[in-house]
Design a protein around this motif. Structure first.
Motif, mmCIF file in Angstrom:
data_model
loop_
_atom_site.group_PDB
_atom_site.id
_atom_site.type_symbol
_atom_site.label_atom_id
_atom_site.label_comp_id
_atom_site.label_asym_id
_atom_site.label_seq_id
_atom_site.Cartn_x
_atom_site.Cartn_y
_atom_site.Cartn_z
ATOM 1 N N ALA A 182 0.809 -1.215 0.000
ATOM 2 C CA ALA A 182 0.000 0.000 0.000
ATOM 3 C C ALA A 182 0.846 1.269 0.000
ATOM 4 C CB ALA A 182 -0.921 -0.001 1.220
ATOM 5 N N GLN A 183 2.140 1.120 -0.118
ATOM 6 C CA GLN A 183 3.020 2.263 0.108
ATOM 7 C C GLN A 183 3.380 3.029 -1.162
ATOM 8 O OE1 GLN A 183 3.368 2.883 3.313
ATOM 9 N NE2 GLN A 183 2.198 0.988 3.609
ATOM 10 N N ARG A 184 3.194 2.440 -2.319
ATOM 11 C CA ARG A 184 3.610 3.108 -3.549
ATOM 12 C C ARG A 184 2.835 2.558 -4.742
ATOM 13 N NH1 ARG A 184 9.754 1.095 -3.871
ATOM 14 N NH2 ARG A 184 9.528 1.174 -1.607
ATOM 15 N N ALA A 185 2.997 3.215 -5.873
ATOM 16 C CA ALA A 185 2.376 2.738 -7.100
ATOM 17 C C ALA A 185 3.001 1.415 -7.530
ATOM 18 C CB ALA A 185 2.560 3.772 -8.210
ATOM 19 N N LEU A 186 2.234 0.609 -8.257
ATOM 20 C CA LEU A 186 2.792 -0.579 -8.891
ATOM 21 C C LEU A 186 3.364 -0.205 -10.257
ATOM 22 C CD1 LEU A 186 0.100 -3.308 -8.118
ATOM 23 C CD2 LEU A 186 2.329 -3.008 -7.034
ATOM 24 N N TYR A 187 4.433 -0.857 -10.611
ATOM 25 C CA TYR A 187 5.153 -0.538 -11.835
ATOM 26 C C TYR A 187 4.440 -1.111 -13.055
ATOM 27 C CZ TYR A 187 9.003 -0.503 -15.231
ATOM 28 O OH TYR A 187 9.783 -0.319 -16.338
ATOM 29 N N VAL A 188 4.253 -0.283 -14.062
ATOM 30 C CA VAL A 188 3.694 -0.703 -15.342
ATOM 31 C C VAL A 188 4.846 -0.960 -16.304
ATOM 32 C CG1 VAL A 188 2.245 -0.051 -17.297
ATOM 33 C CG2 VAL A 188 1.566 0.585 -14.979
ATOM 34 N N ASP A 189 4.977 -2.179 -16.783
ATOM 35 C CA ASP A 189 6.091 -2.561 -17.646
ATOM 36 C C ASP A 189 5.887 -2.011 -19.059
ATOM 37 O OD1 ASP A 189 8.243 -3.749 -18.855
ATOM 38 O OD2 ASP A 189 7.355 -5.759 -18.908
ATOM 39 N N PRO A 190 6.740 -1.105 -19.512
ATOM 40 C CA PRO A 190 6.571 -0.564 -20.859
ATOM 41 C C PRO A 190 6.988 -1.534 -21.957
ATOM 42 C CG PRO A 190 8.570 0.311 -19.900
ATOM 43 C CD PRO A 190 7.900 -0.515 -18.826
ATOM 44 N N ASP A 191 7.554 -2.695 -21.557
ATOM 45 C CA ASP A 191 8.017 -3.692 -22.522
ATOM 46 C C ASP A 191 7.096 -4.906 -22.570
ATOM 47 O OD1 ASP A 191 9.705 -4.765 -24.422
ATOM 48 O OD2 ASP A 191 11.115 -5.598 -22.979
ATOM 49 N N SER A 192 5.892 -4.779 -22.065
ATOM 50 C CA SER A 192 4.973 -5.923 -22.057
ATOM 51 C C SER A 192 4.502 -6.236 -23.472
ATOM 52 C CB SER A 192 3.773 -5.632 -21.161
ATOM 53 O OG SER A 192 2.966 -4.606 -21.725
ATOM 54 N N LEU A 193 4.043 -7.472 -23.660
ATOM 55 C CA LEU A 193 3.472 -7.828 -24.953
ATOM 56 C C LEU A 193 2.237 -6.988 -25.255
ATOM 57 C CD1 LEU A 193 3.788 -11.726 -25.028
ATOM 58 C CD2 LEU A 193 5.400 -9.985 -25.823
ATOM 59 N N ALA A 194 1.488 -6.622 -24.226
ATOM 60 C CA ALA A 194 0.320 -5.766 -24.436
ATOM 61 C C ALA A 194 0.738 -4.399 -24.957
ATOM 62 C CB ALA A 194 -0.465 -5.630 -23.136
ATOM 63 N N ALA A 195 1.834 -3.842 -24.416
ATOM 64 C CA ALA A 195 2.301 -2.536 -24.871
ATOM 65 C C ALA A 195 2.716 -2.586 -26.336
ATOM 66 C CB ALA A 195 3.465 -2.072 -24.004
ATOM 67 N N ARG A 196 3.349 -3.654 -26.729
ATOM 68 C CA ARG A 196 3.728 -3.792 -28.134
ATOM 69 C C ARG A 196 2.500 -3.918 -29.026
ATOM 70 N NH1 ARG A 196 8.267 -8.526 -27.461
ATOM 71 N NH2 ARG A 196 9.144 -7.766 -25.487
ATOM 72 N N ALA A 197 1.544 -4.741 -28.580
ATOM 73 C CA ALA A 197 0.346 -4.950 -29.381
ATOM 74 C C ALA A 197 -0.490 -3.683 -29.497
ATOM 75 C CB ALA A 197 -0.492 -6.077 -28.778
ATOM 76 N N ALA A 198 -0.404 -2.807 -28.504
ATOM 77 C CA ALA A 198 -1.131 -1.540 -28.572
ATOM 78 C C ALA A 198 -0.659 -0.694 -29.748
ATOM 79 C CB ALA A 198 -0.957 -0.764 -27.267
ATOM 80 N N LEU A 199 0.567 -0.889 -30.169
ATOM 81 C CA LEU A 199 1.108 -0.170 -31.324
ATOM 82 C C LEU A 199 1.032 -0.982 -32.608
ATOM 83 C CD1 LEU A 199 4.328 1.479 -29.832
ATOM 84 C CD2 LEU A 199 2.069 2.495 -30.142
ATOM 85 N N ASP A 200 1.206 -2.303 -32.467
ATOM 86 C CA ASP A 200 1.415 -3.135 -33.648
ATOM 87 C C ASP A 200 0.225 -4.008 -34.033
ATOM 88 O OD1 ASP A 200 3.961 -2.099 -33.517
ATOM 89 O OD2 ASP A 200 4.802 -3.844 -32.486
ATOM 90 N N GLY A 201 -0.872 -3.951 -33.266
ATOM 91 C CA GLY A 201 -2.019 -4.790 -33.564
ATOM 92 C C GLY A 201 -2.541 -4.574 -34.970
ATOM 93 N N GLU A 202 -3.069 -5.630 -35.562
ATOM 94 C CA GLU A 202 -3.499 -5.557 -36.953
ATOM 95 C C GLU A 202 -4.783 -4.758 -37.136
ATOM 96 O OE1 GLU A 202 -3.735 -9.414 -38.676
ATOM 97 O OE2 GLU A 202 -1.573 -9.810 -38.492
ATOM 98 N N THR A 203 -5.644 -4.745 -36.131
ATOM 99 C CA THR A 203 -6.916 -4.042 -36.251
ATOM 100 C C THR A 203 -7.058 -3.024 -35.132
ATOM 101 O OG1 THR A 203 -8.184 -5.556 -34.850
ATOM 102 C CG2 THR A 203 -7.942 -6.151 -37.193
ATOM 103 N N ALA A 204 -7.986 -2.090 -35.318
ATOM 104 C CA ALA A 204 -8.235 -1.093 -34.273
ATOM 105 C C ALA A 204 -8.728 -1.760 -33.000
ATOM 106 C CB ALA A 204 -9.250 -0.070 -34.762
ATOM 107 N N ALA A 205 -9.566 -2.801 -33.130
ATOM 108 C CA ALA A 205 -10.077 -3.498 -31.953
ATOM 109 C C ALA A 205 -8.941 -4.141 -31.175
ATOM 110 C CB ALA A 205 -11.106 -4.552 -32.362
ATOM 111 N N GLU A 206 -7.988 -4.723 -31.881
ATOM 112 C CA GLU A 206 -6.847 -5.350 -31.206
ATOM 113 C C GLU A 206 -5.985 -4.306 -30.509
ATOM 114 O OE1 GLU A 206 -4.715 -7.683 -34.032
ATOM 115 O OE2 GLU A 206 -6.379 -9.083 -34.364
ATOM 116 N N ARG A 207 -5.752 -3.200 -31.177
ATOM 117 C CA ARG A 207 -4.926 -2.151 -30.568
ATOM 118 C C ARG A 207 -5.625 -1.529 -29.367
ATOM 119 N NH1 ARG A 207 -4.185 -1.241 -36.107
ATOM 120 N NH2 ARG A 207 -5.661 0.503 -36.110
ATOM 121 N N ASP A 208 -6.931 -1.317 -29.470
ATOM 122 C CA ASP A 208 -7.669 -0.721 -28.355
ATOM 123 C C ASP A 208 -7.660 -1.636 -27.135
ATOM 124 O OD1 ASP A 208 -8.208 1.440 -29.955
ATOM 125 O OD2 ASP A 208 -10.301 0.891 -30.363
ATOM 126 N N ALA A 209 -7.889 -2.934 -27.356
ATOM 127 C CA ALA A 209 -7.886 -3.875 -26.235
ATOM 128 C C ALA A 209 -6.508 -3.940 -25.589
ATOM 129 C CB ALA A 209 -8.313 -5.263 -26.703
#
Length: 337
Positions: free
Chosen positions: A48-75
């Protein structure tokens, strides 16, 4: 049951992914901190003492840029904005690289005053030959864990140690040796900043008293406690009740008082299917955002340990374990409303 050998060498450089995470946040129109601050939800304990770290190298982060469709990128954008565990496997981060990965993540988290979450997943005969089979021989495995612990040092991080290893032990060859190996791995983190949770199965698997015995034998007295529901979809309330029962059994039957727990809620938004299936189960949804729990003697908080959108294995049409599966990512987000 998350990462597998199919992801060897798929990590990008940390310089590249700074741009990725910035793009994810801009596209989402959301502040990452809104999903990762724990202190605002109350509760004591180390989470409870600090924020949790969001990994900028996650597969989700990559897919947010590289997804084939808008639905994939949005998810993928929705998923990338949540703090999710970083899985360490010897296939993705072998000896000689595992320490570098941990050091880089912890350094990045420290600059943000954030707390990273790791899942260590490399035990001998991992997953007992199932979808996430792999791991290292015992001596090599412990040397690999030593490298991870040394890289962490005194810096704080949540460590979920060996998902499924204990609950699955009765079904594997040499269950006693498996439990002893988990205990040896846990001991490698003595004197580090690790906030350790041994994996404790889930409410629809082993009875609480049996799970407590396995945890006690694996040295849970030397950890913060245990994690439940990793990669599964049991409801948060069922897991909360189960965690309390395990903690009670640890106290009453093994003299281990004060064990705490975390629950993986990353895919439990719709609860489990009626048939008890777990592998790439259709119709599931992401769960509530990670947060600390207030006023509970056992539960420290809920986490996203299993990265939503990463396959459980080659079942129900999914790719190999740990690979990004756009169809599942879209479904998990859509079903959450």
């Amino acid at each position: 049951m998350s990462e597998a050998s199919t992801q060897v060498g798929r990590r990008r450089t940390r310089r590249t992914v700074v741009a990725i995470v910035a793009a994810v946040v801009i596209v989402a129109g959301l502040a990452v901190i809104a999903w990762t601050l724990w202190g605002g939800r109350g509760g004591g304990g180390p989470l409870a003492q600090r924020a949790l770290y969001v990994d900028p190298d996650s597969l989700a982060a990559r897919a947010a840029l590289d997804g084939e469709t808008a639905a994939e990128r949005d998810a993928a954008t929705v998923l990338a904005a949540r703090a999710t565990a970083i899985w360490l496997t010897p296939e993705r981060d072998p000896a000689g690289r595992a320490g570098e990965t941990v050091a880089a993540v912890v350094a990045a988290a420290t600059t943000r005053n954030a707390l990273p979450v790791f899942a260590v997943y490399g035990i001998t005969d991992r997953d007992c030959g199932n979808h996430s089979a792999g791991g290292l021989p015992p001596r090599e495995y412990l040397a690999w864990v030593d490298e991870i612990a040394a890289a962490l040092g005194q810096r704080a991080a949540v460590v979920v140690l060996e998902p499924d290893a204990l609950a699955l032990a009765p079904e594997c060859p040499d269950p006693d040796g498996r439990v002893a190996l988990v205990a040896d791995a846990l001991a490698r983190f003595d004197g580090t900043g690790a906030i350790l949770y041994l994996d404790g199965g889930h409410s629809a698997w082993l009875p609480a008293d049996r799970m407590a015995t396995l945890l006690a034998d694996a040295g849970v007295a030397g950890a913060r406690g245990f994690a439940t529901n990793v990669s599964n979809t049991q409801t948060t309330e069922a897991e909360r009740t189960y965690a309390a029962a395990v903690a009670t059994a640890l106290r009453d039957a093994h003299g281990i008082d004060g064990a705490h727990a975390v629950v993986d809620v990353s895919r439990n938004g719709n609860g489990p299917p009626g048939d008890g299936a777990w592998c790439n189960v259709p119709g599931r949804a992401i769960g509530e955002d990670p947060h600390a729990i207030e006023g509970d003697d056992v539960l420290d908080g809920v986490l996203w340990v299993k990265p939503p959108g990463e396959s459980d294995g080659e079942c129900n049409g999914g790719p190999p374990a740990g690979e990004w599966w756009p169809r599942q990512a879209v479904e998990l987000v859509r079903n959450a409303g």
